[in-house]
Design a protein around this motif. Structure first.
Motif, PDB file in Angstrom:
ATOM      1  N   SER A   1      28.993  40.481  27.616  1.00 21.51           N
ATOM      2  CA  SER A   1      28.386  40.906  28.522  1.00 21.51           C
ATOM      3  C   SER A   1      29.024  42.446  29.119  1.00 21.51           C
ATOM      4  O   SER A   1      29.011  43.492  29.693  1.00 21.51           O
ATOM      5  N   TYR A   2      30.610  42.653  28.786  1.00 25.50           N
ATOM      6  CA  TYR A   2      31.834  42.935  29.071  1.00 25.50           C
ATOM      7  C   TYR A   2      30.869  44.076  27.924  1.00 25.50           C
ATOM      8  O   TYR A   2      31.691  44.064  26.735  1.00 25.50           O
ATOM      9  N   ARG A   3      30.979  45.463  28.686  1.00 23.13           N
ATOM     10  CA  ARG A   3      31.648  46.982  27.560  1.00 23.13           C
ATOM     11  C   ARG A   3      31.804  47.954  28.035  1.00 23.13           C
ATOM     12  O   ARG A   3      32.730  47.806  28.814  1.00 23.13           O
ATOM     13  N   ALA A   4      32.033  48.812  26.804  1.00 18.79           N
ATOM     14  CA  ALA A   4      33.470  49.679  27.161  1.00 18.79           C
ATOM     15  C   ALA A   4      33.057  50.642  27.928  1.00 18.79           C
ATOM     16  O   ALA A   4      33.552  51.749  28.195  1.00 18.79           O
ATOM     17  N   VAL A   5      31.360  51.196  28.177  1.00 20.36           N
ATOM     18  CA  VAL A   5      30.885  52.065  28.687  1.00 20.36           C
ATOM     19  C   VAL A   5      31.773  51.555  29.973  1.00 20.36           C
ATOM     20  O   VAL A   5      31.390  50.399  30.766  1.00 20.36           O
ATOM     21  N   GLY A   6      31.717  53.222  30.560  1.00 18.12           N
ATOM     22  CA  GLY A   6      32.629  52.626  31.730  1.00 18.12           C
ATOM     23  C   GLY A   6      33.717  52.810  32.321  1.00 18.12           C
ATOM     24  O   GLY A   6      34.674  52.297  33.065  1.00 18.12           O
ATOM     25  N   SER A   7      34.505  52.165  30.867  1.00 17.41           N
ATOM     26  CA  SER A   7      36.460  52.106  31.046  1.00 17.41           C
ATOM     27  C   SER A   7      36.642  53.205  31.065  1.00 17.41           C
ATOM     28  O   SER A   7      36.913  54.229  30.428  1.00 17.41           O
ATOM     29  N   PHE A   8      37.979  53.298  31.790  1.00 16.98           N
ATOM     30  CA  PHE A   8      39.017  54.554  31.950  1.00 16.98           C
ATOM     31  C   PHE A   8      40.607  53.859  31.694  1.00 16.98           C
ATOM     32  O   PHE A   8      40.665  53.014  32.715  1.00 16.98           O
ATOM     33  N   LEU A   9      41.262  55.739  32.022  1.00 19.58           N
ATOM     34  CA  LEU A   9      42.418  55.393  32.179  1.00 19.58           C
ATOM     35  C   LEU A   9      42.588  56.348  33.507  1.00 19.58           C
ATOM     36  O   LEU A   9      42.218  57.247  33.412  1.00 19.58           O
ATOM     37  N   ALA A  10      43.929  55.426  33.546  1.00 22.55           N
ATOM     38  CA  ALA A  10      44.439  56.208  35.025  1.00 22.55           C
ATOM     39  C   ALA A  10      44.997  55.646  36.677  1.00 22.55           C
ATOM     40  O   ALA A  10      45.324  54.455  36.173  1.00 22.55           O
ATOM     41  N   HIS A  11      45.994  56.275  36.729  1.00 23.79           N
ATOM     42  CA  HIS A  11      47.378  55.879  37.058  1.00 23.79           C
ATOM     43  C   HIS A  11      48.073  54.882  36.480  1.00 23.79           C
ATOM     44  O   HIS A  11      48.176  54.067  37.319  1.00 23.79           O
ATOM     45  N   GLY A  12      48.293  54.618  35.680  1.00 22.16           N
ATOM     46  CA  GLY A  12      48.683  53.340  34.601  1.00 22.16           C
ATOM     47  C   GLY A  12      48.160  52.275  34.170  1.00 22.16           C
ATOM     48  O   GLY A  12      49.267  51.771  33.865  1.00 22.16           O
ATOM     49  N   TYR A  13      46.787  52.396  34.286  1.00 19.98           N
ATOM     50  CA  TYR A  13      46.641  51.374  33.580  1.00 19.98           C
ATOM     51  C   TYR A  13      44.606  51.826  33.071  1.00 19.98           C
ATOM     52  O   TYR A  13      44.252  52.772  33.555  1.00 19.98           O
ATOM     53  N   ALA A  14      44.392  51.315  32.127  1.00 21.59           N
ATOM     54  CA  ALA A  14      43.103  50.646  31.638  1.00 21.59           C
ATOM     55  C   ALA A  14      42.212  50.409  32.282  1.00 21.59           C
ATOM     56  O   ALA A  14      42.616  48.612  33.034  1.00 21.59           O
ATOM     57  N   HIS A  15      40.890  50.237  32.672  1.00 22.51           N
ATOM     58  CA  HIS A  15      40.356  49.704  33.716  1.00 22.51           C
ATOM     59  C   HIS A  15      38.903  48.723  32.971  1.00 22.51           C
ATOM     60  O   HIS A  15      38.114  50.377  32.688  1.00 22.51           O
ATOM     61  N   LEU A  16      38.793  47.978  33.047  1.00 18.64           N
ATOM     62  CA  LEU A  16      38.509  47.826  32.079  1.00 18.64           C
ATOM     63  C   LEU A  16      36.210  47.329  33.386  1.00 18.64           C
ATOM     64  O   LEU A  16      37.212  46.369  34.558  1.00 18.64           O
ATOM     65  N   PRO A  17      35.101  47.419  33.067  1.00 16.48           N
ATOM     66  CA  PRO A  17      34.536  47.756  34.604  1.00 16.48           C
ATOM     67  C   PRO A  17      34.209  45.639  34.137  1.00 16.48           C
ATOM     68  O   PRO A  17      33.823  45.455  33.118  1.00 16.48           O
ATOM     69  N   PHE A  18      33.515  45.125  35.184  1.00 17.18           N
ATOM     70  CA  PHE A  18      33.863  43.942  35.127  1.00 17.18           C
ATOM     71  C   PHE A  18      32.202  43.400  35.918  1.00 17.18           C
ATOM     72  O   PHE A  18      31.684  44.361  37.168  1.00 17.18           O
ATOM     73  N   PRO A  19      30.890  43.179  35.153  1.00 17.82           N
ATOM     74  CA  PRO A  19      29.478  43.033  35.765  1.00 17.82           C
ATOM     75  C   PRO A  19      29.996  41.669  37.071  1.00 17.82           C
ATOM     76  O   PRO A  19      30.254  41.186  37.510  1.00 17.82           O
ATOM     77  N   LEU A  20      29.482  42.840  38.575  1.00 20.11           N
ATOM     78  CA  LEU A  20      28.412  41.816  39.565  1.00 20.11           C
ATOM     79  C   LEU A  20      27.604  42.013  39.357  1.00 20.11           C
ATOM     80  O   LEU A  20      26.867  43.277  39.600  1.00 20.11           O
ATOM     81  N   PRO A  21      26.471  40.961  39.921  1.00 19.35           N
ATOM     82  CA  PRO A  21      25.383  41.240  40.422  1.00 19.35           C
ATOM     83  C   PRO A  21      24.974  41.761  41.567  1.00 19.35           C
ATOM     84  O   PRO A  21      23.893  42.453  42.224  1.00 19.35           O
ATOM     85  N   ASP A  22      26.299  42.209  42.668  1.00 20.26           N
ATOM     86  CA  ASP A  22      25.339  43.245  43.581  1.00 20.26           C
ATOM     87  C   ASP A  22      26.649  44.367  43.621  1.00 20.26           C
ATOM     88  O   ASP A  22      27.395  45.087  42.704  1.00 20.26           O
ATOM     89  N   PRO A  23      26.176  45.581  44.819  1.00 20.07           N
ATOM     90  CA  PRO A  23      26.860  46.807  45.130  1.00 20.07           C
ATOM     91  C   PRO A  23      28.591  46.622  44.553  1.00 20.07           C
ATOM     92  O   PRO A  23      29.084  48.206  44.523  1.00 20.07           O
TER      93      PRO A  23
END
Length: 192
Positions: free
Chosen positions: A49-71
């Motif tokens: 369920s972890y997808r590459a869509v929405g991942s990005f590189l910023a301020h020295g980190y790869a950010h991998l979106p992590f799914p949560l059921p709330d906002p």
């Protein structure tokens, strides 16, 4: 908040800027969260369920979106370089340190950050938590073996660039190795 994050994260995200309104978090709830969190993240990583869509590189980190059921927005952060990088904090954010170290510098004025004169500096290690309000002037640096879970009510990818599939795959592989190491150390009765 949900079945993945420690319960105190919601309290930290909801705190106001008033000094007298610091959330009351019992010490017992702020410890022992690392191994269960690592196991829960691994189970989500393994379901696909972890997808590459929405991942990005910023301020020295790869950010991998992590799914949560709330906002709440959440990202696994994997360091990509070792320099001190400005971290634009757009809204109250909580960083859960899973592995490695995180060095934080906070500044009172923009000129202080430009001349690298922090008003406050601290290093965080595994199973330590950092909460910071939106608009705070800060910079961060992590050890090469670091892994964090960044949670925030509102997140902006401002200044970030999308990860390529290879960058994403490499970051997920690195995150998985760290999480497995944390889980293995916990099951063996030690600390990562």
């Amino acid at each position: 908040m949900n079945a993945i994050l420690p319960a105190f994260v919601n309290q930290l995200l909801a705190q106001s800027r008033e000094p007298g309104e610091v959330p009351e978090i019992p010490p017992s709830s702020a410890i022992g969260w690392l191994a269960p969190l690592a196991s829960r993240i691994l189970s989500v990583l393994d379901t696909g369920s972890y997808r590459a869509v929405g991942s990005f590189l910023a301020h020295g980190y790869a950010h991998l979106p992590f799914p949560l059921p709330d906002p709440t927005s959440a990202f696994l952060r994997v360091p990509t370089r070792s320099g001190m990088d400005p971290w634009p904090v757009f809204s109250t954010s909580v960083v859960l340190t899973i592995a490695g170290s995180l060095e934080l510098e906070m500044y009172q004025e923009v000129d202080d950050s430009l001349s690298q004169r922090p008003h406050h500096a601290r290093t965080f290690g595994p199973e330590e938590v950092l909460a910071v309000h939106g608009g705070t002037l800060c910079a961060i640096r992590s050890s090469d073996d670091a892994l964090h879970l960044l949670t925030t009510g509102q997140f902006s990818t401002s200044g970030g660039s999308p990860l390529t599939l290879d960058e994403y795959t490499s970051a997920v592989h690195q995150a998985r190795e760290v999480l497995e190491s944390v889980s293995l150390a916990a099951s063996a009765g030690g600390r990562p």
